[in-house]
Design a protein around this motif. Structure first.
Motif, short mmCIF file in Angstrom:
data_model
loop_
_atom_site.label_atom_id
_atom_site.label_comp_id
_atom_site.label_asym_id
_atom_site.label_seq_id
_atom_site.Cartn_x
_atom_site.Cartn_y
_atom_site.Cartn_z
N GLY A 18 -43.27 41.00 143.11
CA GLY A 18 -43.62 40.29 141.89
C GLY A 18 -44.92 40.77 141.31
O GLY A 18 -45.32 41.92 141.48
N LEU A 45 -44.95 33.57 139.24
CA LEU A 45 -43.50 33.56 139.40
C LEU A 45 -42.77 33.35 138.08
O LEU A 45 -41.76 34.02 137.82
CB LEU A 45 -43.10 32.43 140.37
N ARG A 46 -43.29 32.44 137.25
CA ARG A 46 -42.54 32.06 136.05
C ARG A 46 -43.51 31.52 135.01
O ARG A 46 -44.51 30.87 135.33
CB ARG A 46 -41.50 30.99 136.40
N ASP A 101 -39.57 29.22 130.78
CA ASP A 101 -38.27 29.50 131.38
C ASP A 101 -38.08 30.97 131.72
O ASP A 101 -36.99 31.37 132.13
CB ASP A 101 -37.15 29.06 130.41
N ALA A 102 -39.13 31.78 131.56
CA ALA A 102 -38.99 33.22 131.77
C ALA A 102 -39.55 33.63 133.13
O ALA A 102 -40.71 33.33 133.46
CB ALA A 102 -39.73 33.97 130.66
N ALA A 103 -38.73 34.30 133.92
CA ALA A 103 -39.20 34.84 135.20
C ALA A 103 -40.13 36.02 134.95
O ALA A 103 -39.90 36.82 134.03
CB ALA A 103 -38.02 35.27 136.06
N VAL A 104 -41.19 36.12 135.76
CA VAL A 104 -42.15 37.22 135.63
C VAL A 104 -41.92 38.18 136.78
O VAL A 104 -42.20 37.86 137.93
CB VAL A 104 -43.60 36.69 135.64
N GLU A 105 -41.39 39.37 136.47
CA GLU A 105 -41.09 40.35 137.51
C GLU A 105 -42.02 41.55 137.48
O GLU A 105 -42.17 42.24 138.49
CB GLU A 105 -39.63 40.81 137.37
N ASP A 121 -43.94 42.18 131.79
CA ASP A 121 -43.36 40.88 131.46
C ASP A 121 -44.45 39.86 131.18
O ASP A 121 -44.38 39.10 130.19
CB ASP A 121 -42.48 40.37 132.60
N ARG A 156 -45.79 26.90 146.56
CA ARG A 156 -45.47 27.00 145.13
C ARG A 156 -46.22 25.92 144.38
O ARG A 156 -46.14 24.74 144.72
CB ARG A 156 -43.96 26.84 144.93
N SER A 188 -47.15 24.24 140.48
CA SER A 188 -46.71 24.12 139.09
C SER A 188 -47.85 23.55 138.26
O SER A 188 -48.51 22.59 138.66
CB SER A 188 -45.48 23.22 138.99
#
Length: 480
Positions: A415, A439-440, A443-447, A451, A473, A475
């Motif tokens: 990641g 991670l995110r 709603d968009a995943a960060v890879e 990104d 994790r 939030s």
């Protein structure tokens, strides 16, 4: 209880301390004719000293040779108040503000005739100027070659003509519990001081002083200002760099810790090479064997490091190691937990091979591991996030085994990771830290770093962030 890294509070003129002399009498085979038998053998009795040398056993010859290579370290931290420096109107009316200075005092050890020396990383943290003081009252400037926070070691170069007095490194694995040792440093700034004790343990782990947690424990008195000083054996060889004490009050209570000479030598070699400490890559995730795990694995005692994950094609997998194998030794050095494994592997270097001993299904096996540097399989693509997003001021990189090793993360993690955070930036105010994995975002995943940079440019009504820190994790919800 707490651990105290040594932060000195005062600087006083050096004082000349008297030689340390002890009277020691042992049963050395001499008999006074009054020994009584015990258990079929004659019991040894204390003998009357027969010579002046036996009456006045002294460490003075060892200290005389070692002391010139131990120096005082003074670091000056300069800081300008940002309230003034960032305001052009205040600068116009009040002029340029003078830097505020603060000094830190510790100790250091010269290990090369050219003037290369070692101290603790925390001694010279944020230093804008470093000076060293010799035991004959001379002083010299020094420049930083390498600062490795994972081991809490820093390597400096003394400016000036050599050769300088040095302390030689003790041979690997030459130190044993019970050996006599001397600690030399500058406690409380009073001047160079020598204390004596024994080695309480040679492989103390789970201490929590630095990321590389593997220490020599000694009862030689170590106090604030000794940090970065020498721990030497009776041959006058460097066996460790004093770094911390276990204390209620901040003073010595007989539990001190030193970084072993093998690790010190590795960091010094790295400073001479390219200035980067490179550790070999194992290519597996390990966990310390607990009592519960030892029962589940059928082990006779809770010791070792169990493999819980493997990197495809990594050195461990290529060597034939599997998940659930319990590593017990590296080149014959016992492994009791993950910390002792990390130390043993790190001190092998990044070239050649190492013998890894492990247990599988209650049977001992040994394989040969190729020592190599962690690869950058995924280009790190370093990017500094700008704009008005919560990530502004953060420098991010794509994770690879090389980046994970630099940030002391799990090598199986992928990641985007926070590598650095600029002071007083939105990212710092949010609480982001180096090592945090993004991670995110919404709603968009960060890879990839691309990104994250792309989403950070957007003007959003809210920011819903998912961050991984230390395996947990987190939030966070913020307004746009």
């Amino acid at each position: 209880m707490r651990f105290n890294r040594f932060l000195p509070t005062l600087v006083l003129p050096k004082v000349v301390l008297p030689a340390i002399v002890i009277a020691a009498v042992t049963g050395s085979g001499l008999s006074n004719g009054h020994a009584q038998p015990a258990g079929g053998r004659e019991a040894a009795t204390p003998a009357v000293p027969q010579s002046r040398a036996e009456i006045a056993l002294s460490f003075a010859p060892v200290v005389r040779e070692a002391a010139p290579a131990v120096v005082n370290v003074y670091s000056l931290q300069k800081e300008v108040d940002p309230f003034y420096s960032n305001d052009p109107i205040l600068r116009r009316f009040f002029g340029r503000q003078q830097p505020r200075g603060g000094s830190a005092l510790g100790s250091g050890v010269i290990v090369d005739p050219s003037g290369i020396m070692v101290t603790n990383a925390h001694v010279i943290k944020n230093a804008s100027e470093i000076r060293v003081g010799f035991n004959d009252r001379r002083e010299a400037a020094a420049k930083l070659l390498l600062r490795d926070t994972r081991t809490d070691l820093a390597v400096l170069q003394i400016e000036g003509e050599g050769p300088f007095p040095v302390l030689p490194f003790a041979p690997p694995a030459s130190l044993e519990t019970g050996d006599l040792v001397l600690a030399i440093g500058n406690p409380f700034g009073v001047g160079q001081t020598v204390t004596q004790g024994i080695v309480s343990a040679t492989a103390r782990t789970q201490v929590g002083i630095a990321d590389q947690r593997f220490f020599i424990q000694t009862d030689a008195a170590i106090n604030p200002g000794n940090s970065g000083g020498a721990l030497i054996d009776m041959a006058g060889r460097l066996v460790g760099i004093n770094t911390a004490i276990y204390s209620r009050s901040g003073g010595s209570i007989g539990i001190g810790f030193a970084i072993p000479a093998e690790m010190v030598e590795l960091v010094v070699s790295s400073a001479k090479d390219d200035g980067v400490v490179r550790r070999p890559w194992f290519g597996a995730k390990l966990e310390t064997v607990t009592r519960e795990l030892s029962r589940q694995l059928g082990l006779d005692r809770p010791a070792g490091a169990v493999v819980v994950g493997l990197v495809d094609g990594g050195p461990a997998e290529r060597a034939g190691i599997r998940v659930a194998d319990v590593v017990t030794a590296v080149d014959g050095l016992p492994v009791t937990d993950t910390d002792s494994f990390a130390y043993a592997l790190a001190t092998r270097g990044t070239e050649g091979e190492a013998e890894i001993t492990f247990q599988r299904a209650a049977k001992a096996r040994t394989v040969t591991l190729t020592l190599e540097r962690p690869p950058e399989t995924e280009p790190r693509d370093t990017r500094r996030i700008a704009g008005r997003s919560p990530f502004a001021g953060a420098t991010v990189e794509n994770l690879s085994p090389a980046v994970a090793d630099e940030l002391n993360l799990d090598v199986t993690t992928t990641g985007v990771v926070i590598a650095r955070v600029r002071a007083r930036s939105p990212a710092q105010r949010l609480g982001l830290r180096p090592g945090d994995i993004v991670l995110r975002v919404n709603d968009a995943a960060v890879e990839t770093t691309a990104d994250l940079e792309r989403v950070a440019r957007r003007r959003l009504r809210y920011w819903d962030l998912a961050i991984e820190r230390d395996g947990r994790r987190l939030s966070v919800m913020l307004g746009g």
